[in-house]
Scaffold this motif. Sequence first.
Motif, PDB file in Angstrom:
ATOM      1  N   ALA A   1       0.128  -1.611  -0.043  1.00  0.00           N
ATOM      2  CA  ALA A   1       0.122   0.506  -0.006  1.00  0.00           C
ATOM      3  C   ALA A   1       1.278   1.167  -0.118  1.00  0.00           C
ATOM      4  CB  ALA A   1      -1.097  -0.149   1.383  1.00  0.00           C
ATOM      5  N   GLU A   2       1.769   1.161   0.762  1.00  0.00           N
ATOM      6  CA  GLU A   2       2.396   2.481   0.822  1.00  0.00           C
ATOM      7  C   GLU A   2       3.362   1.931  -0.093  1.00  0.00           C
ATOM      8  OE1 GLU A   2       3.529   6.026   2.596  1.00  0.00           O
ATOM      9  OE2 GLU A   2       2.160   4.792   3.042  1.00  0.00           O
ATOM     10  N   ARG A   3       3.925   1.231  -1.264  1.00  0.00           N
ATOM     11  CA  ARG A   3       4.749   1.441  -2.624  1.00  0.00           C
ATOM     12  C   ARG A   3       3.724   2.058  -3.260  1.00  0.00           C
ATOM     13  NH1 ARG A   3       6.536   1.641  -6.346  1.00  0.00           N
ATOM     14  NH2 ARG A   3       7.712   0.070  -7.651  1.00  0.00           N
ATOM     15  N   ASN A   4       3.248   1.642  -2.945  1.00  0.00           N
ATOM     16  CA  ASN A   4       1.765   2.184  -4.352  1.00  0.00           C
ATOM     17  C   ASN A   4       1.359   4.222  -3.930  1.00  0.00           C
ATOM     18  OD1 ASN A   4       1.632   1.017  -6.264  1.00  0.00           O
ATOM     19  ND2 ASN A   4       0.714  -0.316  -5.083  1.00  0.00           N
ATOM     20  N   ARG A   5       2.247   4.122  -3.264  1.00  0.00           N
ATOM     21  CA  ARG A   5       1.911   6.162  -2.617  1.00  0.00           C
ATOM     22  C   ARG A   5       2.755   6.680  -2.947  1.00  0.00           C
ATOM     23  NH1 ARG A   5       2.013  10.168   0.923  1.00  0.00           N
ATOM     24  NH2 ARG A   5       3.695   8.391   2.931  1.00  0.00           N
ATOM     25  N   VAL A   6       2.639   6.778  -4.789  1.00  0.00           N
ATOM     26  CA  VAL A   6       3.820   8.099  -4.777  1.00  0.00           C
ATOM     27  C   VAL A   6       3.448   9.650  -4.842  1.00  0.00           C
ATOM     28  CG1 VAL A   6       4.331   5.811  -6.292  1.00  0.00           C
ATOM     29  CG2 VAL A   6       2.662   7.814  -7.380  1.00  0.00           C
ATOM     30  N   GLU A   7       4.518   9.704  -5.783  1.00  0.00           N
ATOM     31  CA  GLU A   7       4.829  11.246  -5.361  1.00  0.00           C
ATOM     32  C   GLU A   7       4.967  11.956  -6.734  1.00  0.00           C
ATOM     33  OE1 GLU A   7       5.827  13.430  -2.072  1.00  0.00           O
ATOM     34  OE2 GLU A   7       4.227  12.657  -1.331  1.00  0.00           O
TER      35      GLU A   7
END
Length: 242
Positions: A101-107
């Motif tokens: 989930a965090e790996r897909n929280r991109v900026e």
Amino acid sequence: MSTIMRIRAITFDLDDTLWPIAPVMLRAEQRLDNWLHAHCPRAAAVYPIAAMRVLRDRIADENPQLAHDFSAQRRLSLQQALLPHGYHDDHVEGAFAAFYAERNRVECYADTLPALERLSAHYPLAVITNGNADLHATGIAPHFRFAVHASTFGSAKPAVEIFHAACERLGFAPDEVLHVGDDPELDVIGAHRAGLRSAWLQRGTISWSEASRQSAVQPDWIVRSLAKLTDLLAPPARVGVH
């Protein structure tokens, strides 16, 4: 006919092309560590972030058959970290879900979304990636027709086959497709070998000859931003004089 006129579709790399990957992975590792401390404290004590990194690298080295599948590498690492300490497969999946989930929280880089919006109005866009980002989870899926992931395709860039698979799905010959990426070997040289056009996204200061180790291959374009590439490929319409 110019190079631009021959381009009928564009494929993109993801990590370090549309967003910087290093801060994403640091956050994902921290999120995983927090989850392990909350749910698997015995394993967390043995595998702090640095030790988990070493374990994951060892798993990758010992399992070359998984070189194209980062998610499988991560799950296997978690199995080896958790199962010997009395945890079970549901813990492995929970830990992976927290990490992923965090790996897909991109900026995204500042130039990414404006470029994708403009280019998708002129060309069909697709993704060719060795990474395991999920387009829908990252929020950029509406700009793309599809993504070819190395993990599901079965081989990774710079293999010719993964580029050809994207071209076939797009319905165009390789020399009608432009691939855009930051990695000289995986993106530019791989695309060249497969017969695609290529654009090297030079986000740093290193030159092409240095980055490519003086490869004889030359990208069709070297651009410092996606905004520049967009100006080349999809110039704004001219306003007529009345």
